[in-house]
Design a protein around this motif. Structure first.
Motif, PDB file in Angstrom:
ATOM      1  N   ASP A  88       0.836  -1.197   0.000  1.00 53.27           N
ATOM      2  CA  ASP A  88       0.000   0.000   0.000  1.00 53.27           C
ATOM      3  C   ASP A  88       0.872   1.250   0.000  1.00 53.27           C
ATOM      4  OD1 ASP A  88      -2.404  -1.493   0.084  1.00 53.27           O
ATOM      5  OD2 ASP A  88      -1.968  -1.956   2.171  1.00 53.27           O
ATOM      6  N   PRO A  89       0.374   2.323  -0.606  1.00 53.04           N
ATOM      7  CA  PRO A  89       1.187   3.542  -0.705  1.00 53.04           C
ATOM      8  C   PRO A  89       1.542   4.087   0.675  1.00 53.04           C
ATOM      9  CG  PRO A  89      -0.820   3.701  -2.031  1.00 53.04           C
ATOM     10  CD  PRO A  89      -0.948   2.473  -1.196  1.00 53.04           C
ATOM     11  N   ARG A  90       2.818   4.295   0.882  1.00 53.88           N
ATOM     12  CA  ARG A  90       3.293   4.919   2.115  1.00 53.88           C
ATOM     13  C   ARG A  90       4.402   5.867   1.709  1.00 53.88           C
ATOM     14  NH1 ARG A  90       0.912   2.098   5.879  1.00 53.88           N
ATOM     15  NH2 ARG A  90       2.098   2.828   7.651  1.00 53.88           N
ATOM     16  N   GLN A  91       5.406   6.018   2.507  1.00 53.75           N
ATOM     17  CA  GLN A  91       6.568   6.798   2.094  1.00 53.75           C
ATOM     18  C   GLN A  91       7.234   6.056   0.940  1.00 53.75           C
ATOM     19  OE1 GLN A  91       8.535   8.607   5.966  1.00 53.75           O
ATOM     20  NE2 GLN A  91       8.276   6.428   6.187  1.00 53.75           N
ATOM     21  N   GLY A  92       7.714   6.785  -0.078  1.00 55.78           N
ATOM     22  CA  GLY A  92       8.340   6.123  -1.207  1.00 55.78           C
ATOM     23  C   GLY A  92       7.277   5.599  -2.150  1.00 55.78           C
ATOM     24  N   ALA A  93       7.588   4.526  -2.842  1.00 53.37           N
ATOM     25  CA  ALA A  93       6.675   4.013  -3.856  1.00 53.37           C
ATOM     26  C   ALA A  93       6.086   2.692  -3.401  1.00 53.37           C
ATOM     27  CB  ALA A  93       7.445   3.812  -5.156  1.00 53.37           C
ATOM     28  N   PRO A  94       4.799   2.429  -3.741  1.00 53.12           N
ATOM     29  CA  PRO A  94       4.220   1.128  -3.413  1.00 53.12           C
ATOM     30  C   PRO A  94       5.055   0.015  -4.042  1.00 53.12           C
ATOM     31  CG  PRO A  94       2.550   2.623  -4.284  1.00 53.12           C
ATOM     32  CD  PRO A  94       3.872   3.302  -4.463  1.00 53.12           C
ATOM     33  N   GLY A  95       5.185  -1.081  -3.338  1.00 50.98           N
ATOM     34  CA  GLY A  95       5.948  -2.211  -3.861  1.00 50.98           C
ATOM     35  C   GLY A  95       7.402  -2.216  -3.440  1.00 50.98           C
ATOM     36  N   GLN A  96       7.854  -1.158  -2.770  1.00 57.12           N
ATOM     37  CA  GLN A  96       9.264  -1.129  -2.360  1.00 57.12           C
ATOM     38  C   GLN A  96       9.523  -2.153  -1.258  1.00 57.12           C
ATOM     39  OE1 GLN A  96       9.286   2.946  -0.866  1.00 57.12           O
ATOM     40  NE2 GLN A  96       9.835   2.147   1.131  1.00 57.12           N
ATOM     41  N   ARG A  97      10.775  -2.566  -1.149  1.00 58.72           N
ATOM     42  CA  ARG A  97      11.124  -3.608  -0.191  1.00 58.72           C
ATOM     43  C   ARG A  97      11.594  -3.002   1.128  1.00 58.72           C
ATOM     44  NH1 ARG A  97      12.436  -6.191  -5.126  1.00 58.72           N
ATOM     45  NH2 ARG A  97      11.099  -8.012  -5.278  1.00 58.72           N
ATOM     46  N   ALA A  98      11.314  -3.727   2.185  1.00 58.54           N
ATOM     47  CA  ALA A  98      11.692  -3.279   3.525  1.00 58.54           C
ATOM     48  C   ALA A  98      11.708  -4.491   4.449  1.00 58.54           C
ATOM     49  CB  ALA A  98      10.688  -2.241   4.033  1.00 58.54           C
ATOM     50  N   ASP A  99      12.284  -4.309   5.645  1.00 56.85           N
ATOM     51  CA  ASP A  99      12.201  -5.358   6.660  1.00 56.85           C
ATOM     52  C   ASP A  99      11.453  -4.875   7.897  1.00 56.85           C
ATOM     53  OD1 ASP A  99      14.236  -4.038   8.399  1.00 56.85           O
ATOM     54  OD2 ASP A  99      15.632  -4.656   6.822  1.00 56.85           O
ATOM     55  N   THR A 100      11.130  -3.575   7.926  1.00 54.24           N
ATOM     56  CA  THR A 100      10.423  -2.988   9.056  1.00 54.24           C
ATOM     57  C   THR A 100       9.454  -1.961   8.477  1.00 54.24           C
ATOM     58  OG1 THR A 100      12.454  -3.216  10.367  1.00 54.24           O
ATOM     59  CG2 THR A 100      10.745  -1.791  11.275  1.00 54.24           C
ATOM     60  N   VAL A 101       8.204  -2.004   8.915  1.00 52.89           N
ATOM     61  CA  VAL A 101       7.234  -1.039   8.389  1.00 52.89           C
ATOM     62  C   VAL A 101       6.571  -0.341   9.566  1.00 52.89           C
ATOM     63  CG1 VAL A 101       5.371  -2.759   8.134  1.00 52.89           C
ATOM     64  CG2 VAL A 101       5.333  -0.677   6.761  1.00 52.89           C
ATOM     65  N   LEU A 102       6.463   0.983   9.457  1.00 49.96           N
ATOM     66  CA  LEU A 102       5.934   1.780  10.561  1.00 49.96           C
ATOM     67  C   LEU A 102       4.426   1.943  10.411  1.00 49.96           C
ATOM     68  CD1 LEU A 102       6.656   3.471  13.078  1.00 49.96           C
ATOM     69  CD2 LEU A 102       6.916   5.445  11.548  1.00 49.96           C
TER      70      LEU A 102
END
Ligand code: CU
Length: 476
Positions: free
Chosen positions: A422-436
Protein backbone atom coordinates in the motif's frame (compact mmCIF):
# COMPACT_ATOMS: atom_id res chain seq x y z
CA UNK A 1 17.10 29.51 6.38
CA UNK A 2 13.54 28.30 6.23
CA UNK A 3 12.89 25.32 8.43
CA UNK A 4 9.41 24.07 7.91
CA UNK A 5 7.57 21.19 9.39
CA UNK A 6 6.82 19.17 6.33
CA UNK A 7 4.27 16.64 5.30
CA UNK A 8 5.86 13.26 5.85
CA UNK A 9 3.86 11.31 3.32
CA UNK A 10 5.02 11.82 -0.23
CA UNK A 11 2.71 10.36 -2.82
CA UNK A 12 4.24 8.01 -5.32
CA UNK A 13 3.77 10.69 -7.96
CA UNK A 14 6.13 12.99 -6.09
CA UNK A 15 8.98 10.56 -6.52
CA UNK A 16 10.35 12.01 -9.70
CA UNK A 17 8.87 15.50 -9.62
CA UNK A 18 12.31 16.86 -9.22
CA UNK A 19 13.08 20.52 -8.79
CA UNK A 20 16.42 21.63 -10.16
CA UNK A 21 17.32 18.41 -11.94
CA UNK A 22 16.81 18.62 -15.69
CA UNK A 23 16.81 14.91 -16.44
CA UNK A 24 14.85 12.22 -14.63
CA UNK A 25 16.78 9.45 -12.90
CA UNK A 26 17.74 6.61 -15.17
CA UNK A 27 15.82 3.39 -15.00
CA UNK A 28 17.16 0.97 -12.42
CA UNK A 29 19.83 -1.45 -13.58
CA UNK A 30 18.77 -5.09 -13.77
CA UNK A 31 18.75 -7.05 -10.51
CA UNK A 32 21.91 -9.01 -9.91
CA UNK A 33 22.17 -12.63 -8.81
CA UNK A 34 24.33 -13.57 -5.83
CA UNK A 35 27.80 -14.79 -6.77
CA UNK A 36 30.03 -15.92 -3.91
CA UNK A 37 33.46 -14.32 -4.04
CA UNK A 38 35.26 -16.88 -1.86
CA UNK A 39 36.51 -14.04 0.38
CA UNK A 40 35.96 -14.26 4.13
CA UNK A 41 35.52 -11.21 6.37
CA UNK A 42 36.33 -12.20 9.95
CA UNK A 43 35.60 -10.23 13.12
CA UNK A 44 36.05 -11.06 16.76
CA UNK A 45 33.57 -9.22 18.95
CA UNK A 46 33.89 -9.11 22.72
CA UNK A 47 30.71 -8.00 24.46
CA UNK A 48 31.83 -6.30 27.64
CA UNK A 49 31.33 -3.29 29.87
CA UNK A 50 33.57 -0.44 28.75
CA UNK A 51 33.84 3.11 30.03
CA UNK A 52 33.08 5.43 27.10
CA UNK A 53 32.55 9.18 27.00
CA UNK A 54 29.01 10.00 25.85
CA UNK A 55 28.86 12.16 23.86
CA UNK A 56 32.18 10.87 22.54
CA UNK A 57 33.74 14.32 22.31
CA UNK A 58 33.90 15.43 25.92
CA UNK A 59 30.84 13.99 27.66
CA UNK A 60 30.88 12.23 31.02
CA UNK A 61 32.14 8.66 31.29
CA UNK A 62 29.36 6.12 30.86
CA UNK A 63 29.61 2.43 31.75
CA UNK A 64 28.48 1.27 28.32
CA UNK A 65 28.16 -2.30 27.09
CA UNK A 66 29.72 -2.61 23.65
CA UNK A 67 30.83 -5.29 21.20
CA UNK A 68 34.25 -3.82 20.63
CA UNK A 69 36.78 -1.22 21.77
CA UNK A 70 35.26 0.85 19.00
CA UNK A 71 31.87 1.47 20.67
CA UNK A 72 30.12 1.59 17.29
CA UNK A 73 31.72 -1.12 15.14
CA UNK A 74 31.04 -0.96 11.40
CA UNK A 75 31.62 -4.11 9.36
CA UNK A 76 31.90 -3.57 5.61
CA UNK A 77 31.96 -6.36 3.08
CA UNK A 78 31.23 -6.92 -0.59
CA UNK A 79 28.16 -8.82 -1.75
CA UNK A 80 29.20 -12.46 -2.06
CA UNK A 81 31.75 -12.29 0.78
CA UNK A 82 31.31 -14.64 3.72
CA UNK A 83 30.94 -13.01 7.15
CA UNK A 84 32.41 -14.88 10.08
CA UNK A 85 31.89 -13.27 13.48
CA UNK A 86 32.93 -14.88 16.73
CA UNK A 87 31.22 -13.20 19.67
CA UNK A 88 32.58 -13.66 23.15
CA UNK A 89 30.36 -12.87 26.11
CA UNK A 90 32.14 -11.06 28.94
CA UNK A 91 28.94 -9.74 30.44
CA UNK A 92 27.18 -11.25 33.45
CA UNK A 93 24.07 -12.13 31.45
CA UNK A 94 22.99 -14.15 28.42
CA UNK A 95 23.25 -12.71 24.93
CA UNK A 96 22.90 -13.49 21.23
CA UNK A 97 23.32 -11.48 18.04
CA UNK A 98 20.52 -10.82 15.57
CA UNK A 99 21.52 -9.56 12.11
CA UNK A 100 18.69 -7.16 11.44
CA UNK A 101 17.44 -7.18 7.85
CA UNK A 102 19.93 -9.76 6.58
CA UNK A 103 18.24 -12.86 5.15
CA UNK A 104 20.45 -15.30 7.03
CA UNK A 105 19.93 -19.06 7.36
CA UNK A 106 17.66 -19.64 10.38
CA UNK A 107 20.41 -21.05 12.62
CA UNK A 108 22.31 -17.74 12.29
CA UNK A 109 19.36 -15.49 13.20
CA UNK A 110 20.38 -15.08 16.83
CA UNK A 111 17.08 -15.52 18.64
CA UNK A 112 17.58 -17.32 21.95
CA UNK A 113 15.61 -20.57 22.37
CA UNK A 114 13.99 -20.16 18.94
CA UNK A 115 17.12 -20.47 16.74
CA UNK A 116 20.01 -21.03 19.16
CA UNK A 117 20.90 -21.40 22.81
CA UNK A 118 21.82 -18.02 24.26
CA UNK A 119 25.53 -17.41 24.81
CA UNK A 120 26.21 -17.72 28.55
CA UNK A 121 28.64 -15.47 30.44
CA UNK A 122 32.14 -16.63 29.51
CA UNK A 123 30.84 -18.42 26.43
CA UNK A 124 31.13 -17.65 22.76
CA UNK A 125 29.32 -18.31 19.49
CA UNK A 126 30.41 -18.27 15.85
CA UNK A 127 28.11 -16.69 13.27
CA UNK A 128 28.96 -17.67 9.72
CA UNK A 129 26.94 -16.78 6.62
CA UNK A 130 27.04 -15.08 3.23
CA UNK A 131 24.69 -12.07 3.31
CA UNK A 132 22.57 -12.50 0.18
CA UNK A 133 21.72 -8.83 -0.40
CA UNK A 134 23.51 -5.49 -0.59
CA UNK A 135 22.51 -2.74 1.80
CA UNK A 136 22.70 -1.01 5.15
CA UNK A 137 22.02 -3.35 8.06
CA UNK A 138 22.75 -3.53 11.76
CA UNK A 139 23.19 -6.09 14.49
CA UNK A 140 22.05 -6.13 18.08
CA UNK A 141 21.43 -8.58 20.88
CA UNK A 142 18.10 -10.34 21.22
CA UNK A 143 18.30 -10.97 24.98
CA UNK A 144 17.15 -8.46 27.57
CA UNK A 145 17.17 -6.03 24.67
CA UNK A 146 15.75 -3.08 26.59
CA UNK A 147 18.87 -2.94 28.74
CA UNK A 148 21.46 -4.39 26.33
CA UNK A 149 20.52 -2.06 23.46
CA UNK A 150 20.04 0.80 25.92
CA UNK A 151 23.58 0.36 27.22
CA UNK A 152 25.00 0.40 23.73
CA UNK A 153 25.31 -3.14 22.29
CA UNK A 154 24.89 -2.47 18.59
CA UNK A 155 26.92 -2.44 15.38
CA UNK A 156 26.53 -1.79 11.66
CA UNK A 157 26.91 -4.14 8.69
CA UNK A 158 27.26 -2.68 5.21
CA UNK A 159 27.14 -4.97 2.20
CA UNK A 160 28.58 -3.10 -0.77
CA UNK A 161 28.22 -3.70 -4.48
CA UNK A 162 24.97 -1.91 -5.35
CA UNK A 163 26.31 1.23 -7.03
CA UNK A 164 26.37 1.59 -10.81
CA UNK A 165 28.12 4.94 -10.28
CA UNK A 166 30.22 5.30 -7.12
CA UNK A 167 29.71 8.25 -4.78
CA UNK A 168 32.60 10.52 -3.77
CA UNK A 169 32.06 9.56 -0.12
CA UNK A 170 30.08 6.86 1.68
CA UNK A 171 29.22 7.79 5.27
CA UNK A 172 27.34 6.17 8.12
CA UNK A 173 25.09 8.09 10.52
CA UNK A 174 23.80 6.09 13.48
CA UNK A 175 21.05 7.82 15.43
CA UNK A 176 20.42 6.90 19.04
CA UNK A 177 19.58 8.53 22.33
CA UNK A 178 21.34 7.82 25.58
CA UNK A 179 19.23 7.36 28.67
CA UNK A 180 21.80 9.07 30.84
CA UNK A 181 22.10 12.04 33.12
CA UNK A 182 24.11 14.42 30.90
CA UNK A 183 26.00 15.75 33.93
CA UNK A 184 27.08 12.49 35.57
CA UNK A 185 26.78 9.88 32.82
CA UNK A 186 24.66 7.67 35.09
CA UNK A 187 21.94 5.68 33.34
CA UNK A 188 18.50 7.05 34.15
CA UNK A 189 16.46 3.90 33.58
CA UNK A 190 15.54 2.00 30.46
CA UNK A 191 11.86 1.38 31.06
CA UNK A 192 8.86 1.88 33.29
CA UNK A 193 5.43 0.28 33.27
CA UNK A 194 3.82 3.59 32.31
CA UNK A 195 6.21 4.23 29.42
CA UNK A 196 6.10 0.64 28.14
CA UNK A 197 2.30 0.90 27.90
CA UNK A 198 2.62 4.12 25.90
CA UNK A 199 5.25 5.45 23.46
CA UNK A 200 8.25 4.13 25.42
CA UNK A 201 11.16 5.59 27.37
CA UNK A 202 13.14 8.35 25.67
CA UNK A 203 16.77 9.30 26.23
CA UNK A 204 17.85 12.82 27.16
CA UNK A 205 21.06 12.86 25.11
CA UNK A 206 20.41 12.62 21.39
CA UNK A 207 23.39 11.59 19.30
CA UNK A 208 24.56 10.93 15.77
CA UNK A 209 27.52 8.53 15.80
CA UNK A 210 27.54 9.07 19.58
CA UNK A 211 28.18 12.80 19.23
CA UNK A 212 25.84 15.72 19.72
CA UNK A 213 25.30 17.55 16.43
CA UNK A 214 28.69 16.55 15.02
CA UNK A 215 30.26 18.08 11.93
CA UNK A 216 31.22 15.62 9.20
CA UNK A 217 33.46 16.79 6.42
CA UNK A 218 32.27 15.86 2.94
CA UNK A 219 33.94 16.48 -0.44
CA UNK A 220 32.68 19.95 -1.43
CA UNK A 221 30.28 19.82 -4.35
CA UNK A 222 30.62 16.03 -4.54
CA UNK A 223 28.05 13.25 -4.50
CA UNK A 224 27.72 11.74 -1.05
CA UNK A 225 25.94 8.62 0.14
CA UNK A 226 24.71 8.99 3.69
CA UNK A 227 23.48 5.80 5.34
CA UNK A 228 21.16 6.74 8.21
CA UNK A 229 20.24 4.11 10.79
CA UNK A 230 17.77 4.63 13.62
CA UNK A 231 18.98 2.15 16.24
CA UNK A 232 17.18 3.81 19.12
CA UNK A 233 14.81 1.48 21.00
CA UNK A 234 12.07 4.15 21.15
CA UNK A 235 12.49 7.36 19.16
CA UNK A 236 10.64 7.92 15.88
CA UNK A 237 12.36 10.68 13.93
CA UNK A 238 11.14 12.68 10.97
CA UNK A 239 14.26 13.48 9.02
CA UNK A 240 14.95 16.25 6.58
CA UNK A 241 18.08 17.87 5.18
CA UNK A 242 18.51 21.63 4.80
CA UNK A 243 21.22 23.14 2.63
CA UNK A 244 21.75 20.32 0.14
CA UNK A 245 19.53 18.48 -2.33
CA UNK A 246 19.05 14.85 -1.36
CA UNK A 247 17.16 11.79 -2.50
CA UNK A 248 16.26 8.58 -0.69
CA UNK A 249 17.88 5.79 -2.73
CA UNK A 250 17.36 2.86 -0.34
CA UNK A 251 14.91 1.85 2.38
CA UNK A 252 16.14 -0.72 4.90
CA UNK A 253 19.05 -1.32 2.52
CA UNK A 254 16.80 -1.99 -0.49
CA UNK A 255 17.20 0.27 -3.51
CA UNK A 256 14.15 2.15 -4.79
CA UNK A 257 13.66 4.72 -7.55
CA UNK A 258 15.22 7.87 -6.03
CA UNK A 259 12.65 9.89 -4.07
CA UNK A 260 13.22 13.58 -3.40
CA UNK A 261 13.75 13.93 0.34
CA UNK A 262 11.21 16.28 1.83
CA UNK A 263 11.08 14.55 5.15
CA UNK A 264 11.05 10.91 6.06
CA UNK A 265 9.65 9.24 9.13
CA UNK A 266 12.17 6.77 10.47
CA UNK A 267 11.10 4.52 13.33
CA UNK A 268 13.34 2.31 15.46
CA UNK A 269 15.35 -0.21 13.36
CA UNK A 270 14.52 1.55 10.08
CA UNK A 271 17.20 2.83 7.72
CA UNK A 272 17.39 5.09 4.70
CA UNK A 273 20.30 5.72 2.35
CA UNK A 274 20.50 9.24 0.95
CA UNK A 275 22.29 10.37 -2.16
CA UNK A 276 23.05 14.06 -1.78
CA UNK A 277 25.03 16.84 -3.38
CA UNK A 278 27.52 18.12 -0.81
CA UNK A 279 27.59 21.86 -0.09
CA UNK A 280 30.40 24.07 -1.37
CA UNK A 281 33.71 24.65 0.44
CA UNK A 282 33.05 25.72 4.04
CA UNK A 283 29.28 25.58 3.60
CA UNK A 284 27.03 23.33 5.66
CA UNK A 285 23.97 21.18 5.23
CA UNK A 286 22.08 20.15 8.37
CA UNK A 287 20.14 16.96 9.08
CA UNK A 288 17.11 17.77 11.24
CA UNK A 289 14.47 15.87 13.13
CA UNK A 290 11.22 17.76 12.48
CA UNK A 291 9.17 15.56 14.75
CA UNK A 292 9.22 17.96 17.68
CA UNK A 293 7.75 21.46 17.53
CA UNK A 294 11.22 22.96 17.30
CA UNK A 295 13.35 21.04 14.73
CA UNK A 296 16.34 19.32 16.34
CA UNK A 297 19.66 19.50 14.44
CA UNK A 298 21.31 16.06 14.46
CA UNK A 299 24.29 16.29 12.10
CA UNK A 300 26.15 18.87 10.04
CA UNK A 301 27.79 18.10 6.71
CA UNK A 302 30.52 20.63 5.85
CA UNK A 303 31.98 20.91 2.36
CA UNK A 304 35.76 20.41 2.45
CA UNK A 305 38.44 20.76 -0.19
CA UNK A 306 38.13 22.42 -3.57
CA UNK A 307 34.65 22.28 -5.10
CA UNK A 308 34.22 19.34 -7.43
CA UNK A 309 33.03 20.12 -10.90
CA UNK A 310 29.91 18.01 -11.07
CA UNK A 311 27.00 18.26 -13.48
CA UNK A 312 23.42 18.72 -12.33
CA UNK A 313 22.47 16.66 -9.29
CA UNK A 314 20.98 13.48 -10.66
CA UNK A 315 20.81 10.66 -8.11
CA UNK A 316 21.16 7.21 -9.63
CA UNK A 317 19.14 4.14 -8.67
CA UNK A 318 21.01 1.32 -6.99
CA UNK A 319 21.47 -2.15 -8.44
CA UNK A 320 18.85 -4.24 -6.68
CA UNK A 321 19.46 -7.74 -5.36
CA UNK A 322 17.35 -10.44 -6.97
CA UNK A 323 14.37 -11.27 -4.78
CA UNK A 324 11.65 -13.78 -5.54
CA UNK A 325 8.61 -11.73 -6.61
CA UNK A 326 5.41 -12.65 -4.73
CA UNK A 327 2.39 -13.64 -6.80
CA UNK A 328 -0.19 -11.41 -5.16
CA UNK A 329 -3.25 -12.93 -6.90
CA UNK A 330 -2.39 -16.43 -5.71
CA UNK A 331 -1.21 -15.39 -2.27
CA UNK A 332 -2.92 -16.50 0.90
CA UNK A 333 -3.64 -13.58 3.25
CA UNK A 334 -3.18 -13.44 7.02
CA UNK A 335 -4.24 -10.57 9.22
CA UNK A 336 -2.21 -9.52 12.22
CA UNK A 337 -3.75 -7.06 14.64
CA UNK A 338 -1.47 -5.16 16.97
CA UNK A 339 -3.19 -3.95 20.07
CA UNK A 340 -2.96 -2.91 23.66
CA UNK A 341 -4.04 -5.61 26.08
CA UNK A 342 -6.02 -3.28 28.33
CA UNK A 343 -8.07 -1.58 25.65
CA UNK A 344 -11.32 -3.09 24.41
CA UNK A 345 -12.72 -0.97 21.62
CA UNK A 346 -13.85 -1.36 18.03
CA UNK A 347 -11.65 -0.44 15.11
CA UNK A 348 -13.17 0.99 11.94
CA UNK A 349 -10.96 0.26 8.95
CA UNK A 350 -10.67 2.71 6.02
CA UNK A 351 -13.02 0.52 3.94
CA UNK A 352 -15.73 0.75 6.58
CA UNK A 353 -15.21 -2.74 7.98
CA UNK A 354 -15.47 -2.87 11.77
CA UNK A 355 -13.23 -5.12 13.83
CA UNK A 356 -14.61 -5.86 17.27
CA UNK A 357 -12.42 -6.15 20.30
CA UNK A 358 -15.16 -6.64 22.80
CA UNK A 359 -13.29 -8.69 25.34
CA UNK A 360 -9.99 -7.74 26.83
CA UNK A 361 -7.11 -10.07 27.49
CA UNK A 362 -6.03 -11.72 30.63
CA UNK A 363 -3.40 -9.35 31.91
CA UNK A 364 -0.18 -9.74 33.77
CA UNK A 365 1.40 -6.64 35.18
CA UNK A 366 4.27 -6.81 32.70
CA UNK A 367 2.18 -7.34 29.59
CA UNK A 368 0.80 -4.33 27.76
CA UNK A 369 0.72 -5.40 24.12
CA UNK A 370 -0.53 -8.26 21.98
CA UNK A 371 -0.65 -9.59 18.42
CA UNK A 372 -3.99 -11.16 17.45
CA UNK A 373 -4.87 -11.06 21.13
CA UNK A 374 -1.94 -13.31 21.94
CA UNK A 375 0.71 -11.90 24.17
CA UNK A 376 4.19 -13.30 24.70
CA UNK A 377 4.06 -14.94 28.12
CA UNK A 378 7.12 -13.23 29.62
CA UNK A 379 9.74 -10.66 28.82
CA UNK A 380 12.33 -13.20 27.72
CA UNK A 381 12.19 -15.78 24.96
CA UNK A 382 12.40 -18.89 27.12
CA UNK A 383 8.71 -19.80 27.15
CA UNK A 384 7.74 -20.12 23.51
CA UNK A 385 4.07 -19.60 22.72
CA UNK A 386 2.61 -21.41 19.70
CA UNK A 387 3.45 -20.00 16.24
CA UNK A 388 1.22 -17.16 15.03
CA UNK A 389 0.99 -18.83 11.61
CA UNK A 390 2.73 -21.39 9.42
CA UNK A 391 3.79 -20.80 5.85
CA UNK A 392 4.52 -23.28 3.12
CA UNK A 393 8.02 -22.91 1.72
CA UNK A 394 8.06 -21.34 -1.74
CA UNK A 395 4.52 -19.92 -1.64
CA UNK A 396 3.52 -16.24 -1.77
CA UNK A 397 1.80 -14.58 1.18
CA UNK A 398 0.15 -11.28 1.93
CA UNK A 399 0.07 -10.16 5.55
CA UNK A 400 -2.34 -7.44 6.51
CA UNK A 401 -0.96 -5.46 9.43
CA UNK A 402 -3.61 -3.64 11.46
CA UNK A 403 -2.76 -1.27 14.27
CA UNK A 404 -5.68 -1.20 16.68
CA UNK A 405 -3.86 1.08 19.10
CA UNK A 406 -3.26 4.81 19.44
CA UNK A 407 0.52 4.43 19.31
CA UNK A 408 2.93 3.93 16.43
CA UNK A 409 4.56 0.53 15.93
CA UNK A 410 7.52 -0.26 13.65
CA UNK A 411 6.80 -3.90 12.79
CA UNK A 412 9.77 -6.10 11.88
CA UNK A 413 9.84 -9.59 10.40
CA UNK A 414 12.93 -11.77 10.65
CA UNK A 415 14.12 -13.94 7.77
CA UNK A 416 12.31 -12.18 4.92
CA UNK A 417 12.41 -8.91 3.03
CA UNK A 418 8.87 -7.96 2.14
CA UNK A 419 7.23 -5.66 -0.36
CA UNK A 420 5.01 -2.94 1.09
CA UNK A 421 1.92 -3.07 -1.11
CA UNK A 422 0.00 0.00 0.00
CA UNK A 423 1.19 3.54 -0.70
CA UNK A 424 3.29 4.92 2.11
CA UNK A 425 6.57 6.80 2.09
CA UNK A 426 8.34 6.12 -1.21
CA UNK A 427 6.67 4.01 -3.86
CA UNK A 428 4.22 1.13 -3.41
CA UNK A 429 5.95 -2.21 -3.86
CA UNK A 430 9.26 -1.13 -2.36
CA UNK A 431 11.12 -3.61 -0.19
CA UNK A 432 11.69 -3.28 3.53
CA UNK A 433 12.20 -5.36 6.66
CA UNK A 434 10.42 -2.99 9.06
CA UNK A 435 7.23 -1.04 8.39
CA UNK A 436 5.93 1.78 10.56
CA UNK A 437 2.24 1.63 11.43
CA UNK A 438 0.64 4.88 12.49
CA UNK A 439 -2.16 4.99 15.09
CA UNK A 440 -5.23 3.08 13.79
CA UNK A 441 -3.33 2.42 10.58
CA UNK A 442 -3.19 -0.60 8.33
CA UNK A 443 -1.02 -1.76 5.48
CA UNK A 444 -0.32 -4.94 3.56
CA UNK A 445 3.02 -6.58 2.96
CA UNK A 446 3.85 -9.47 0.64
CA UNK A 447 6.70 -11.90 0.25
CA UNK A 448 7.67 -15.34 -0.96
CA UNK A 449 8.27 -17.67 1.99
CA UNK A 450 11.59 -18.89 0.60
CA UNK A 451 13.68 -18.98 3.78
CA UNK A 452 12.78 -22.01 5.92
CA UNK A 453 12.82 -21.84 9.70
CA UNK A 454 11.22 -20.25 12.74
CA UNK A 455 11.21 -16.47 12.52
CA UNK A 456 10.36 -13.68 14.94
CA UNK A 457 7.86 -10.96 14.20
CA UNK A 458 7.70 -8.02 16.58
CA UNK A 459 7.41 -4.34 17.22
CA UNK A 460 10.84 -2.67 17.29
CA UNK A 461 9.89 -0.26 20.04
CA UNK A 462 11.69 -2.61 22.36
CA UNK A 463 9.50 -1.91 25.37
CA UNK A 464 6.46 -2.91 23.30
CA UNK A 465 8.25 -6.03 22.09
CA UNK A 466 9.26 -7.09 25.57
CA UNK A 467 5.83 -6.48 27.06
CA UNK A 468 3.99 -8.74 24.66
CA UNK A 469 4.10 -7.42 21.09
CA UNK A 470 6.07 -10.26 19.62
CA UNK A 471 5.39 -13.59 18.08
CA UNK A 472 6.90 -16.03 15.62
CA UNK A 473 5.99 -17.84 12.44
CA UNK A 474 7.24 -20.99 10.76
CA UNK A 475 8.27 -21.47 7.14
CA UNK A 476 8.50 -25.16 6.25
CU1 CU B 1 5.15 -0.93 19.22
Amino acid sequence: MHIGRRSFLLGAGAALAWAGAPAPARTAPAAAALVETGRIVERHLVAAERPVRVPRDGGPTVQTWTFDDDPLPVIRLQRGDRLRVRVENRLAQLLSIHWHGIRVPNAMDGVPYLTQDPVPPGGSFAYDFVPPDTGTFFFHTHCNTIEQLGRGLVGVVIVEGDEAEPHDADLVCVLRDWRIDPATGAFTGFTSQAAAARAGTFGAVRTANDRVEPVMEVPAGGNVRLRILNVDPTRIAELGLEGAPAAVIAVDGNGLPPVLLESWRLGPAMRIDLSLRAPGPGEEAVLYDYFSAEPVPLLRLRGAGAARARGPFQPQPLIASDFAVPEIEKAETFRLTFQATAVASDLVLPDGQVLRFADSLCLSSATHWAINRKTWPEAGHQQLPPALFQLEKGRSYVIELVNASQFQHPIHLHGVTFQVLDPRQGAPGQRADTVLLGPRDRTRIAFVADNPGDWMLHCHIIEHQETGMMGWFRVA
